[in-house]
Design a protein around this motif. Structure first.
Motif, PDB file in Angstrom:
ATOM      1  N   TRP A 101       0.863  -1.181   0.000  1.00 21.96           N
ATOM      2  CA  TRP A 101       0.000   0.000   0.000  1.00 21.96           C
ATOM      3  C   TRP A 101       0.895   1.226   0.000  1.00 21.96           C
ATOM      4  O   TRP A 101       1.851   1.294   0.756  1.00 21.96           O
ATOM      5  CB  TRP A 101      -0.880   0.000   1.245  1.00 21.96           C
ATOM      6  CG  TRP A 101      -1.753   1.187   1.368  1.00 21.96           C
ATOM      7  CD1 TRP A 101      -1.533   2.277   2.149  1.00 21.96           C
ATOM      8  CD2 TRP A 101      -2.971   1.443   0.687  1.00 21.96           C
ATOM      9  NE1 TRP A 101      -2.528   3.176   2.007  1.00 21.96           N
ATOM     10  CE2 TRP A 101      -3.436   2.694   1.101  1.00 21.96           C
ATOM     11  CE3 TRP A 101      -3.702   0.744  -0.243  1.00 21.96           C
ATOM     12  CZ2 TRP A 101      -4.609   3.250   0.613  1.00 21.96           C
ATOM     13  CZ3 TRP A 101      -4.871   1.304  -0.716  1.00 21.96           C
ATOM     14  CH2 TRP A 101      -5.314   2.536  -0.280  1.00 21.96           C
ATOM     15  N   GLY A 102       0.615   2.176  -0.825  1.00 21.40           N
ATOM     16  CA  GLY A 102       1.381   3.408  -0.796  1.00 21.40           C
ATOM     17  C   GLY A 102       2.034   3.720  -2.126  1.00 21.40           C
ATOM     18  O   GLY A 102       1.941   2.960  -3.079  1.00 21.40           O
ATOM     19  N   PRO A 103       2.697   4.858  -2.170  1.00 20.06           N
ATOM     20  CA  PRO A 103       3.279   5.322  -3.433  1.00 20.06           C
ATOM     21  C   PRO A 103       4.515   4.520  -3.824  1.00 20.06           C
ATOM     22  O   PRO A 103       5.232   3.989  -2.986  1.00 20.06           O
ATOM     23  CB  PRO A 103       3.655   6.775  -3.133  1.00 20.06           C
ATOM     24  CG  PRO A 103       3.835   6.824  -1.656  1.00 20.06           C
ATOM     25  CD  PRO A 103       2.886   5.798  -1.088  1.00 20.06           C
ATOM     26  N   VAL A 104       4.724   4.440  -5.115  1.00 21.86           N
ATOM     27  CA  VAL A 104       5.906   3.816  -5.691  1.00 21.86           C
ATOM     28  C   VAL A 104       6.486   4.817  -6.682  1.00 21.86           C
ATOM     29  O   VAL A 104       5.755   5.406  -7.462  1.00 21.86           O
ATOM     30  CB  VAL A 104       5.554   2.509  -6.427  1.00 21.86           C
ATOM     31  CG1 VAL A 104       6.768   1.920  -7.114  1.00 21.86           C
ATOM     32  CG2 VAL A 104       4.943   1.510  -5.465  1.00 21.86           C
ATOM     33  N   ALA A 105       7.779   5.037  -6.634  1.00 25.37           N
ATOM     34  CA  ALA A 105       8.421   5.974  -7.554  1.00 25.37           C
ATOM     35  C   ALA A 105       9.375   5.213  -8.458  1.00 25.37           C
ATOM     36  O   ALA A 105      10.016   4.258  -8.037  1.00 25.37           O
ATOM     37  CB  ALA A 105       9.186   7.036  -6.777  1.00 25.37           C
ATOM     38  N   TYR A 106       9.434   5.625  -9.708  1.00 27.72           N
ATOM     39  CA  TYR A 106      10.436   5.086 -10.611  1.00 27.72           C
ATOM     40  C   TYR A 106      10.847   6.192 -11.565  1.00 27.72           C
ATOM     41  O   TYR A 106      10.172   7.203 -11.703  1.00 27.72           O
ATOM     42  CB  TYR A 106       9.942   3.833 -11.341  1.00 27.72           C
ATOM     43  CG  TYR A 106       8.910   4.090 -12.401  1.00 27.72           C
ATOM     44  CD1 TYR A 106       9.287   4.219 -13.734  1.00 27.72           C
ATOM     45  CD2 TYR A 106       7.568   4.215 -12.082  1.00 27.72           C
ATOM     46  CE1 TYR A 106       8.348   4.466 -14.709  1.00 27.72           C
ATOM     47  CE2 TYR A 106       6.628   4.461 -13.052  1.00 27.72           C
ATOM     48  CZ  TYR A 106       7.015   4.568 -14.367  1.00 27.72           C
ATOM     49  OH  TYR A 106       6.086   4.817 -15.326  1.00 27.72           O
ATOM     50  N   PHE A 107      11.944   6.005 -12.234  1.00 27.74           N
ATOM     51  CA  PHE A 107      12.502   7.020 -13.116  1.00 27.74           C
ATOM     52  C   PHE A 107      12.541   6.471 -14.537  1.00 27.74           C
ATOM     53  O   PHE A 107      12.800   5.287 -14.736  1.00 27.74           O
ATOM     54  CB  PHE A 107      13.907   7.407 -12.649  1.00 27.74           C
ATOM     55  CG  PHE A 107      13.913   7.939 -11.252  1.00 27.74           C
ATOM     56  CD1 PHE A 107      13.734   9.292 -11.020  1.00 27.74           C
ATOM     57  CD2 PHE A 107      14.035   7.088 -10.164  1.00 27.74           C
ATOM     58  CE1 PHE A 107      13.705   9.792  -9.731  1.00 27.74           C
ATOM     59  CE2 PHE A 107      14.012   7.574  -8.876  1.00 27.74           C
ATOM     60  CZ  PHE A 107      13.847   8.930  -8.657  1.00 27.74           C
ATOM     61  N   SER A 108      12.270   7.333 -15.523  1.00 26.75           N
ATOM     62  CA  SER A 108      12.234   6.886 -16.910  1.00 26.75           C
ATOM     63  C   SER A 108      12.760   7.986 -17.828  1.00 26.75           C
ATOM     64  O   SER A 108      12.941   9.122 -17.408  1.00 26.75           O
ATOM     65  CB  SER A 108      10.808   6.523 -17.317  1.00 26.75           C
ATOM     66  OG  SER A 108      10.026   7.700 -17.392  1.00 26.75           O
ATOM     67  N   VAL A 109      12.953   7.620 -19.062  1.00 26.57           N
ATOM     68  CA  VAL A 109      13.311   8.605 -20.077  1.00 26.57           C
ATOM     69  C   VAL A 109      12.036   9.324 -20.495  1.00 26.57           C
ATOM     70  O   VAL A 109      10.929   8.805 -20.321  1.00 26.57           O
ATOM     71  CB  VAL A 109      13.987   7.938 -21.294  1.00 26.57           C
ATOM     72  CG1 VAL A 109      15.286   7.276 -20.890  1.00 26.57           C
ATOM     73  CG2 VAL A 109      13.073   6.944 -21.959  1.00 26.57           C
ATOM     74  N   PRO A 110      12.139  10.540 -21.034  1.00 30.64           N
ATOM     75  CA  PRO A 110      10.950  11.253 -21.497  1.00 30.64           C
ATOM     76  C   PRO A 110      10.211  10.466 -22.585  1.00 30.64           C
ATOM     77  O   PRO A 110      10.827   9.762 -23.387  1.00 30.64           O
ATOM     78  CB  PRO A 110      11.510  12.556 -22.066  1.00 30.64           C
ATOM     79  CG  PRO A 110      12.813  12.748 -21.353  1.00 30.64           C
ATOM     80  CD  PRO A 110      13.348  11.357 -21.160  1.00 30.64           C
ATOM     81  N   GLY A 111       8.898  10.585 -22.584  1.00 29.33           N
ATOM     82  CA  GLY A 111       8.077   9.939 -23.601  1.00 29.33           C
ATOM     83  C   GLY A 111       6.787   9.403 -23.041  1.00 29.33           C
ATOM     84  O   GLY A 111       6.473   9.568 -21.873  1.00 29.33           O
ATOM     85  N   SER A 112       6.024   8.746 -23.901  1.00 31.62           N
ATOM     86  CA  SER A 112       4.745   8.142 -23.514  1.00 31.62           C
ATOM     87  C   SER A 112       4.996   6.752 -22.964  1.00 31.62           C
ATOM     88  O   SER A 112       5.808   5.993 -23.506  1.00 31.62           O
ATOM     89  CB  SER A 112       3.814   8.045 -24.724  1.00 31.62           C
ATOM     90  OG  SER A 112       3.511   9.329 -25.202  1.00 31.62           O
ATOM     91  N   TRP A 113       4.260   6.413 -21.897  1.00 39.29           N
ATOM     92  CA  TRP A 113       4.437   5.130 -21.244  1.00 39.29           C
ATOM     93  C   TRP A 113       3.088   4.506 -20.950  1.00 39.29           C
ATOM     94  O   TRP A 113       2.116   5.194 -20.695  1.00 39.29           O
ATOM     95  CB  TRP A 113       5.189   5.299 -19.921  1.00 39.29           C
ATOM     96  CG  TRP A 113       6.627   5.605 -20.129  1.00 39.29           C
ATOM     97  CD1 TRP A 113       7.184   6.848 -20.252  1.00 39.29           C
ATOM     98  CD2 TRP A 113       7.688   4.679 -20.272  1.00 39.29           C
ATOM     99  NE1 TRP A 113       8.526   6.738 -20.456  1.00 39.29           N
ATOM    100  CE2 TRP A 113       8.868   5.413 -20.470  1.00 39.29           C
ATOM    101  CE3 TRP A 113       7.764   3.293 -20.257  1.00 39.29           C
ATOM    102  CZ2 TRP A 113      10.093   4.793 -20.656  1.00 39.29           C
ATOM    103  CZ3 TRP A 113       8.991   2.699 -20.432  1.00 39.29           C
ATOM    104  CH2 TRP A 113      10.134   3.445 -20.626  1.00 39.29           C
ATOM    105  N   ALA A 114       3.058   3.189 -20.977  1.00 33.82           N
ATOM    106  CA  ALA A 114       1.891   2.436 -20.537  1.00 33.82           C
ATOM    107  C   ALA A 114       2.272   1.778 -19.218  1.00 33.82           C
ATOM    108  O   ALA A 114       3.277   1.084 -19.139  1.00 33.82           O
ATOM    109  CB  ALA A 114       1.503   1.383 -21.562  1.00 33.82           C
ATOM    110  N   LEU A 115       1.497   2.035 -18.187  1.00 27.99           N
ATOM    111  CA  LEU A 115       1.744   1.461 -16.868  1.00 27.99           C
ATOM    112  C   LEU A 115       0.727   0.354 -16.624  1.00 27.99           C
ATOM    113  O   LEU A 115      -0.461   0.540 -16.872  1.00 27.99           O
ATOM    114  CB  LEU A 115       1.619   2.533 -15.796  1.00 27.99           C
ATOM    115  CG  LEU A 115       2.508   3.758 -16.024  1.00 27.99           C
ATOM    116  CD1 LEU A 115       2.123   4.866 -15.059  1.00 27.99           C
ATOM    117  CD2 LEU A 115       3.959   3.375 -15.874  1.00 27.99           C
TER     118      LEU A 115
END
Length: 53
Positions: A7-21
């Motif tokens: 439960w709670g927030p999850v952070a991740y880092f990515s390159v700029p652009g469109s993403w499907a989560l």
């Protein structure tokens, strides 16, 4: 990636652009679209509830 507490927030880092989560849980799959921009924070909310058995 998942929240260690389940439960709670999850952070991740990515390159700029469109993403499907995608959240995969037993009995359900939830997809959300996201757009990452350099220097910006993008928030995507995915909520999954478990039905009582």
């Amino acid at each position: 990636m998942f929240s260690p507490s389940g439960w709670g927030p999850v952070a991740y880092f990515s390159v700029p652009g469109s993403w499907a989560l995608r959240a995969l849980v037993p009995g359900a799959t939830v997809d959300r679209a996201g757009e990452a921009q350099q220097g910006s924070l993008t928030e995507v909310v995915i909520a999954v509830w478990s039905a009582a058995v």
